[in-house]
Design an enzyme around this catalytic site. Structure first.
Site, PDB file in Angstrom:
ATOM      1  CE  LYS A  49      -3.782  -2.536   2.023  1.00  0.00           C
ATOM      2  NZ  LYS A  49      -4.441  -3.068   3.192  1.00  0.00           N
ATOM      3  CD  GLN A  93      -3.443  -4.769   6.209  1.00  0.00           C
ATOM      4  OE1 GLN A  93      -3.282  -3.779   5.517  1.00  0.00           O
ATOM      5  NE2 GLN A  93      -4.056  -5.850   5.758  1.00  0.00           N
ATOM      6  CG  ASP A 116      -9.962  -0.882   4.226  1.00  0.00           C
ATOM      7  OD1 ASP A 116      -9.604  -1.111   3.052  1.00  0.00           O
ATOM      8  OD2 ASP A 116      -9.314  -1.245   5.228  1.00  0.00           O
TER       9      ASP A 116
END
Ligand code: NAP
Length: 280
Positions: A49, A93, A116
């Site tokens: 990322k 994460q 997300d």
């Protein structure tokens, strides 16, 4: 033989588009990535990322916290990032070392920074068809279909898996595009029967060899979301690729299919967040 949907090439194109937009912006988008603990797979994802951000000209910040970090400390950090104008997107994460903290942590992220798309407000927006952040993996699948001229309208889409991050949002996105949707899961008897009726088959289970060639209808589009390891430790999906490719019209490989697109869509969402915050 099926047309292979090249996720790697398409991801490069999508990131190129994001990069071109970002290079014309005076205030750059910013993404904060929080990693708790030292899970090796999560570390690989976070590194990827950060690389993607650099490639697109997006500012990124990493917070690598020890597995012992308390829920309070994590919530305080999110609170601080929520208030910062240079940070447009916040990504925690998953999985967390203490999965029981995940709900509260995801709820703490400001919905307009939830790149997300896991916050209940964004989930609700997906359900009702309002604009919002869409989870990256199913959004990447939709982009692949569009790019290859596959219109879900009126087609029977069978989604294998009902997780909050892939199966459910995938089913909702297909429904929003007027597909007829069937969702299968671990309690579905006779999975093969449903698969054989699929015009578009999306497998997001995590079991090597689950989808065999005889479960694929002639001319179907086969999307393999899974990232499993085979007996030799090689990355593979749920679908028996060789057998399915002989019957499908289109198929995604693993690796090189949905995975790179997931990463690219995070860049799209971060740019979307920056625009939402008035950056141009
Ligand atoms: P998950 O949370 O473990 O969900 C798996 C789903 O599969 C569950 O809904 C489960 O049903 C269902 N399932 C389990 N065994 C089944 C069976 N025998 N037949 C039918 N359904 C079955 O996994 P996830 O997070 O959604 O991820 C799914 C896969 O996608 C994994 O391989 C993961 O690594 C991969 N993934 C890839 C990307 C990418 O970027 N390519 C991103 C995310 C995930 P129940 O709900 O009944 O338990």
């Amino acid at each position: 033989m099926a047309i292979v949907i090249d996720g790697k090439a398409l991801a490069a194109k999508v990131k190129g588009e994001v990069g071109a937009e970002v290079s014309a912006m005076t205030a750059k988008p910013g993404l904060a990535v929080i990693l708790v603990g030292d899970d090796p797979a999560s570390r690989v994802y976070v590194n990827g990322k950060k690389r993607d951000c650099a490639e697109c000209g997006i500012y990124s910040e990493e917070y690598a916290l020890s597995a012992e970090t308390s829920r309070r400390e994590l919530l305080d950090l999110i609170g601080e990032l929520n208030g910062r104008a240079d940070i447009d997107g916040i990504l925690v994460q998953l999985p967390l070392p203490r999965p029981e903290d995940e709900r509260e942590v995801l709820l703490a992220i400001r919905p307009d920074k939830d790149v997300d798309g896991f916050h209940p407000e964004n989930v609700g927006r997906l359900v009702t068809g309002e604009p919002g952040f869409r989870p990256c993996t199913p959004a990447g699948v939709m982009r692949m279909l569009d790019e290859y001229g596959i219109d879900p309208e009126g087609r029977h889409c069978v989604v294998l898996g009902r997780s909050n991050i892939v199966g459910k949002p995938q089913a909702l996105m297909m429904l929003a595009r007027s597909a007829t949707v069937t969702v299968c899961h671990s309690r579905t008897p006779d999975l093969a029967r449903y698969c054989r009726e699929a015009d578009i088959l999306v497998s997001a289970v995590g079991r090597t060899g689950l989808v065999t060639g005889d479960m694929v209808k002639e001319g179907a589009v086969v999307i393999d979301v899974a990232m499993n390891r085979d007996a030799d430790g090689r990355l593979c999906g749920d679908v028996d690729y060789e057998a399915a490719a002989r019957k499908a019209s289109h198929i995604t490989p693993v690796p090189g299919g949905v995975g790179p697109m997931t990463r690219a869509m995070l860049m799209v969402n971060t740019l979307q967040a920056a625009r939402l915050h008035g950056k141009n």
